[in-house]
Motif scaffolding. Structure first.
Motif, PDB file in Angstrom:
ATOM      1  N   ILE A  98       0.883  -1.144   0.225  1.00 44.19           N
ATOM      2  CA  ILE A  98       0.050  -0.033  -0.157  1.00 44.19           C
ATOM      3  C   ILE A  98       0.810   1.005  -0.043  1.00 44.19           C
ATOM      4  N   ARG A  99       1.902   1.242   0.729  1.00 42.00           N
ATOM      5  CA  ARG A  99       2.985   2.381   0.819  1.00 42.00           C
ATOM      6  C   ARG A  99       3.416   2.619  -0.323  1.00 42.00           C
ATOM      7  N   GLN A 100       3.936   1.713  -1.346  1.00 40.79           N
ATOM      8  CA  GLN A 100       4.525   1.673  -2.601  1.00 40.79           C
ATOM      9  C   GLN A 100       3.359   2.467  -3.457  1.00 40.79           C
ATOM     10  N   LEU A 152       0.657   4.338  -2.757  1.00 41.48           N
ATOM     11  CA  LEU A 152       0.544   5.637  -2.349  1.00 41.48           C
ATOM     12  C   LEU A 152       1.617   6.697  -2.878  1.00 41.48           C
ATOM     13  N   GLU A 153       2.938   6.135  -2.726  1.00 38.14           N
ATOM     14  CA  GLU A 153       4.226   6.930  -3.242  1.00 38.14           C
ATOM     15  C   GLU A 153       4.197   7.106  -4.900  1.00 38.14           C
ATOM     16  N   ALA A 154       3.577   5.902  -5.392  1.00 34.85           N
ATOM     17  CA  ALA A 154       3.556   6.115  -6.765  1.00 34.85           C
ATOM     18  C   ALA A 154       2.713   6.968  -7.357  1.00 34.85           C
ATOM     19  N   ARG A 155       1.751   7.340  -6.552  1.00 37.11           N
ATOM     20  CA  ARG A 155       0.761   8.343  -7.050  1.00 37.11           C
ATOM     21  C   ARG A 155       0.936   9.675  -6.210  1.00 37.11           C
ATOM     22  N   HIS A 156       1.807   9.801  -5.858  1.00 33.20           N
ATOM     23  CA  HIS A 156       2.378  10.969  -5.032  1.00 33.20           C
ATOM     24  C   HIS A 156       1.378  11.295  -3.851  1.00 33.20           C
ATOM     25  N   VAL A 176      -0.980   4.945   5.944  1.00 33.36           N
ATOM     26  CA  VAL A 176      -0.756   3.261   6.108  1.00 33.36           C
ATOM     27  C   VAL A 176      -0.206   3.121   7.273  1.00 33.36           C
ATOM     28  N   LEU A 177      -0.333   1.717   8.218  1.00 34.61           N
ATOM     29  CA  LEU A 177       0.275   1.568   9.428  1.00 34.61           C
ATOM     30  C   LEU A 177       1.968   1.362   8.962  1.00 34.61           C
ATOM     31  N   ARG A 178       2.726   1.662  10.078  1.00 37.22           N
ATOM     32  CA  ARG A 178       4.049   1.246   9.908  1.00 37.22           C
ATOM     33  C   ARG A 178       4.546   0.317  11.470  1.00 37.22           C
ATOM     34  N   ALA A 236      -4.985  -6.029  -5.250  1.00 36.30           N
ATOM     35  CA  ALA A 236      -5.406  -7.106  -6.205  1.00 36.30           C
ATOM     36  C   ALA A 236      -4.054  -7.565  -6.711  1.00 36.30           C
ATOM     37  N   ASP A 237      -2.959  -6.700  -6.735  1.00 31.46           N
ATOM     38  CA  ASP A 237      -1.783  -7.273  -7.652  1.00 31.46           C
ATOM     39  C   ASP A 237      -0.619  -7.453  -6.505  1.00 31.46           C
TER      40      ASP A 237
END
Ligand code: GN1
Ligand code: MG
Length: 360
Positions: A71-73, A75-79, A87-89, A142-143
């Motif tokens: 999820i973090r990736q 969110l980062e990809a869509r800036h 997202v939890l850490r 989904a992926d």
């Protein structure tokens, strides 16, 4: 308290602590809020994981780390802005694992998301946003590149939950069966219909996807403006039917009473909440949902109160061995309240169907 401080010390990122407070809302794990002494340091959520229920802690934390980093990736990809609140850490212990075993129990720590709140009730506006969020949550997962483990096998398998109830009835370990025979009979009468998802799955007509599997309102964080920040309590994220997330959210959100409501007149199915949530969910999930999934969304809204009634009832008959209770007979009160909600939802199925059709 001294003991908790020793546990917290196993997580090197955590600094000086000011206060530890028990949070009591979950029925399974034990949760504490840990306040840092320094204002510039974050607060934390400390949890003792119930390892009688989550028996494979390695798999559990692996699932959670896979999901949160994926999820973090995204969110980062869509800036996206403010990702730390979306997202939890979880923090690593000294050995790099995101949990610590103290010889008796398993502990983990995540960062408390600042300026966030949980709600026990939602409005149509927040319900719509929650629908969007859960649809998006499923879409983002989904992926996931790896296969996630079924952390509690058959967790939302209705046939399996009926089997557990029947075993509880046969054993009658608490001697409480005669008191609840009526409700057992009422549940049995609908069991076949309610197990249709497993039937569709066997026929190859219904897929499993990565779902949250505990989407009650209190497992979502909202910001100060009532917008959804993120989904929490990721223990049960696993492959399931999408009905899990749709139905379980409505089980709490569309219930006008409490989960253990004593006055059944207060338990009704709130159509406004249903509509708002369904609208948001269909909007963000439509692209990946199959016609069979969409067609069964009203069924999902009836399935979850039904399944929860079955689970609470089995636990009551077993003598309260699973769910934490705070008063005698609470599991029976919960059973009756969930069963009432099921009946209300069932009566609303035609209206739900018509509304979903209107969205398509
Ligand atoms: C449990 O611990 P909590 O409250 O998040 C249960 C859910 C039930 C819920 C009923 C692992 O969740 O499945 O729907 O209670 N979780 C587990 O409130 O059994
Ligand atoms: Mg939970």
């Amino acid at each position: 308290m001294e003991n908790l401080i020793q546990i917290i010390k196993q997580f090197p990122e955590v600094g000086e602590i000011k206060e530890i407070k028990a949070l009591t809302s979950g029925l399974i794990n034990q949760t504490y809020l840990v306040k840092s002494a320094q204002p510039e340091e974050p607060d934390y959520v400390l949890q003792r994981i119930n390892h009688l229920i989550f028996t494979d802690i390695e798999m559990l934390q692996h699932n959670i780390e896979t999901v949160t980093s994926h999820i973090r990736q995204k969110l980062e990809a869509r800036h996206e802005e403010d990702i730390e609140r979306k997202v939890l850490r979880f923090l690593p212990a000294a050995d790099g694992k995101t949990y610590f075993y103290d010889g008796e129990g398993y502990w983990r720590i995540s960062i408390f998301i600042p300026r966030s709140q949980t709600l026990e009730a939602v409005t149509p506006e927040s319900s719509y946003l929650a629908g969007l969020k859960f649809g998006e949550f499923q879409a983002m997962l989904a992926d996931v590149p790896e296969q996630l483990g079924e952390i509690i096998p058959d967790f939302h398998n209705m046939e399996f939950r009926m089997k557990q109830l029947r075993e509880a009835v046969a054993a009658n370990a608490s001697g409480r069966l005669s008191e609840v025979q009526d409700i057992v009979d009422a549940i049995e009468a609908d069991a076949n219909d309610m197990c249709c998802a497993e039937q569709l799955y066997r026929e190859g007509k219904l897929p499993k996807r990565i779902c949250h599997c505990d989407t009650k309102v209190s497992n979502m964080l909202f910001d100060e403006n009532g917008e959804v920040l993120c989904v929490i309590d990721l223990d049960t994220v696993m492959p399931s039917f999408i009905f899990s997330d749709f139905g379980d959210f409505l089980r709490s959100a569309a219930n006008t009473g409490k989960e253990d409501e004593q006055d059944l007149n207060n338990v009704r199915f709130n159509m406004e909440i249903f509509k708002a949530f369904a609208k948001g969910y269909v909007q963000s999930a439509r692209a990946f949902l199959t016609p069979v999934e969409i067609e069964h969304l009203p069924y999902a809204a009836t399935l979850f109160p039904y399944m929860q009634a079955v689970r609470f009832l089995a636990d009551y008959i077993n003598g309260d061995t699973y769910y934490r209770t705070t008063y005698d007979g609470q599991n029976l009160v919960r059973t009756k309240a969930q069963y009432k909600l099921y009946q209300e939802a069932k009566a609303a199925v035609p209206e739900m169907k018509a509304y979903i059709d209107s969205l398509l």
